[in-house]
Design an enzyme around this catalytic site. Structure first.
Site, PDB file in Angstrom:
ATOM      1  N   GLU A   1     -13.331 123.009  12.266  1.00  0.00           N
ATOM      2  CA  GLU A   1     -13.075 124.108  11.317  1.00  0.00           C
ATOM      3  C   GLU A   1     -11.967 123.668  10.355  1.00  0.00           C
ATOM      4  OE1 GLU A   1     -10.672 127.255  13.058  1.00  0.00           O
ATOM      5  OE2 GLU A   1     -11.773 128.796  11.948  1.00  0.00           O
TER       6      GLU A   1
ATOM      7  N   ASN B   1     -13.984 131.319   5.299  1.00  0.00           N
ATOM      8  CA  ASN B   1     -13.829 130.207   6.231  1.00  0.00           C
ATOM      9  C   ASN B   1     -15.263 129.752   6.535  1.00  0.00           C
ATOM     10  OD1 ASN B   1     -13.263 128.521   8.373  1.00  0.00           O
ATOM     11  ND2 ASN B   1     -11.816 129.907   9.350  1.00  0.00           N
TER      12      ASN B   1
ATOM     13  N   LYS C   1     -17.546 132.397   8.422  1.00  0.00           N
ATOM     14  CA  LYS C   1     -17.029 132.932   9.695  1.00  0.00           C
ATOM     15  C   LYS C   1     -16.993 134.463   9.708  1.00  0.00           C
ATOM     16  CE  LYS C   1     -13.009 132.134  12.726  1.00  0.00           C
ATOM     17  NZ  LYS C   1     -11.777 131.334  12.825  1.00  0.00           N
TER      18      LYS C   1
ATOM     19  N   GLU D   1      -5.683 134.661   9.192  1.00  0.00           N
ATOM     20  CA  GLU D   1      -7.090 134.562   8.753  1.00  0.00           C
ATOM     21  C   GLU D   1      -7.556 135.866   8.116  1.00  0.00           C
ATOM     22  OE1 GLU D   1     -10.062 132.228  10.794  1.00  0.00           O
ATOM     23  OE2 GLU D   1      -8.601 131.841  12.376  1.00  0.00           O
TER      24      GLU D   1
ATOM     25  N   CYS E   1     -14.957 128.575  15.454  1.00  0.00           N
ATOM     26  CA  CYS E   1     -13.772 128.868  16.264  1.00  0.00           C
ATOM     27  C   CYS E   1     -13.848 130.154  17.077  1.00  0.00           C
ATOM     28  CB  CYS E   1     -12.517 128.833  15.400  1.00  0.00           C
ATOM     29  SG  CYS E   1     -11.054 128.639  16.451  1.00  0.00           S
TER      30      CYS E   1
ATOM     31  N   ASN F   1      -9.940 125.489  15.519  1.00  0.00           N
ATOM     32  CA  ASN F   1      -8.498 125.201  15.526  1.00  0.00           C
ATOM     33  C   ASN F   1      -7.897 126.235  16.462  1.00  0.00           C
ATOM     34  OD1 ASN F   1      -7.494 123.424  12.938  1.00  0.00           O
ATOM     35  ND2 ASN F   1      -9.307 124.610  12.410  1.00  0.00           N
TER      36      ASN F   1
HETATM   37  N1  CDV Z   1      -9.103 129.561  14.297  1.00  0.00           N
HETATM   38  C1  CDV Z   1      -9.358 130.471  15.254  1.00  0.00           C
HETATM   39  O1  CDV Z   1     -10.293 131.249  15.132  1.00  0.00           O
HETATM   40  N2  CDV Z   1      -8.524 130.490  16.334  1.00  0.00           N
HETATM   41  C2  CDV Z   1      -8.686 131.459  17.378  1.00  0.00           C
HETATM   42  C3  CDV Z   1      -7.423 132.013  17.935  1.00  0.00           C
HETATM   43  C4  CDV Z   1      -6.634 131.095  18.752  1.00  0.00           C
HETATM   44  C5  CDV Z   1      -6.594 132.746  16.984  1.00  0.00           C
HETATM   45  C6  CDV Z   1      -9.505 130.956  18.542  1.00  0.00           C
HETATM   46  O2  CDV Z   1     -10.259 131.772  19.069  1.00  0.00           O
HETATM   47  O3  CDV Z   1      -9.365 129.818  18.963  1.00  0.00           O
END
Ligand code: CDV
Length: 316
Positions: free
Chosen positions: A47, A107, A124, A143, A169, A194
């Site tokens: 990501e 995203n 996303k 985000e 993610c 991430n």
């Molecule tokens: N980039 C993400 O979506 N991170 C989320 C959390 C850690 C905020 C995750 O689900 O990994």
């Protein structure tokens, strides 16, 4: 005859705010070349691969985030990755921050085929974190401030005969994502992530973060008879630590390969797409055994304030 796909996951160690995009793209090309040299058909990058995970930072000047966003794809910075992939005859999944012509920020992840054409796009849907500035914390998770919720749904795309679903993610923690993709026939789910150690308001021990990450992708794979290929941006980035754990999971829920460290690392595994068949044709034969009629019945009736079924009892 078995149907094979050689999948590569390119875990990317930290990218700092002052790393230039050409420098990052050169690094990605190195990983792509290694993957192609080991026979990969498709390489999964993380990501927001092209930049530091900038949602951790509050910018007073709104324009300061523009440099993290791509206004077109491919663009002159990223074109060398497209060109090299096409030369090598390998496809890829790439996560990046997208700024549309209409000024909308997403995203985003794209799927690029072996000829260098973008054949799939995902924005996303599950945006974690917050939009307000939290005081006194080592970092933010913005985000919800910097991105709009995705507007493309969960699509399934053809990649040279393989049905590919994409997510990003936090999506991996939501069972509906895998189910929405599997119901459309996805065979492989690609995921970039991430996952920072510190997320405001969401404290977990580091070992629990890794456990929850692997639990999510393994359960998603098993319960939906799909392969999941997960690529993380990991290690230290601008002094902030993110978990590694990039992996490929089989429809059995078993981990086929997993990153050993938190730096740049290429994992390659040849998968037999028909491995999902025994699951899809027996325990997870959706048409034969799923009960979509039943799942909502109590919750929906309660939600509508309607009486529950006459003989309904929690002890029945
Ligand atoms: N980039 C993400 O979506 N991170 C989320 C959390 C850690 C905020 C995750 O689900 O990994």
């Amino acid at each position: 005859m078995s149907r094979n796909l050689t999948l590569a996951v390119a875990q990317v160690g930290g990218i700092n705010a002052d790393d230039s995009k050409p420098h990052v793209v050169a690094r990605l090309i190195g990983l792509l070349e290694e993957a192609a040299g080991r026979g990969a058909d498709l390489v999964v990058f993380p990501e927001l691969t092209l930049t530091t995970f900038f949602p951790r930072t509050w910018f007073d000047d709104e324009g300061a985030i523009d440099r993290y966003f791509e206004k077109s794809m491919p663009n002159s910075d990223v074109q060398p990755l497209f060109d090299r992939a096409q030369q090598l005859g390998v496809g890829f999944y790439l996560g990046y921050a997208e700024l549309t012509g209409g000024g909308k920020r997403y995203n985003t992840a794209i799927l690029v085929d072996k000829q260098g054409s973008i054949v799939g796009k995902y924005r996303k849907m599950h945006l974690p974190g917050h939009a307000d500035k939290r005081q006194g914390l080592p970092n933010q998770h913005l985000e919800k401030k910097y991105f709009l919720e995705g507007d493309l749904g969960f699509g399934v795309f053809d990649f040279h005969g393989t049905k590919i679903g994409m997510c990003l993610c936090n999506d991996r923690r939501w069972p509906e994502v895998y189910r929405a993709l599997a119901l459309q026939g996805a065979e492989v789910v690609l995921l970039g992530y991430n996952t920072p150690d510190f997320v405001p308001g969401w404290q977990e021990e580091p070992h629990a973060k890794m456990f929850a990450h692997l639990l999510s992708i393994q359960a998603g794979a098993y319960q939906n008879s799909v392969f999941v290929a997960a690529a993380g941006k990991s290690g230290f980035e601008d002094g902030n630590h993110m978990i590694g754990g990039s992996a490929v999971v089989a429809p059995s829920g078993e981990i086929l390969t997993k990153a050993a460290g938190e730096d740049d690392e290429v994992l390659v595994v040849k998968i037999d797409l028909d491995m999902s068949k025994p699951y899809r044709e027996s325990v997870f034969d959706f048409d034969a055994h799923r009960r979509p009629d039943a799942y909502g019945i109590i919750a929906e009736r309660k939600g509508r304030g309607e009486p529950l079924p006459v003989n309904f009892s929690v002890n029945a």
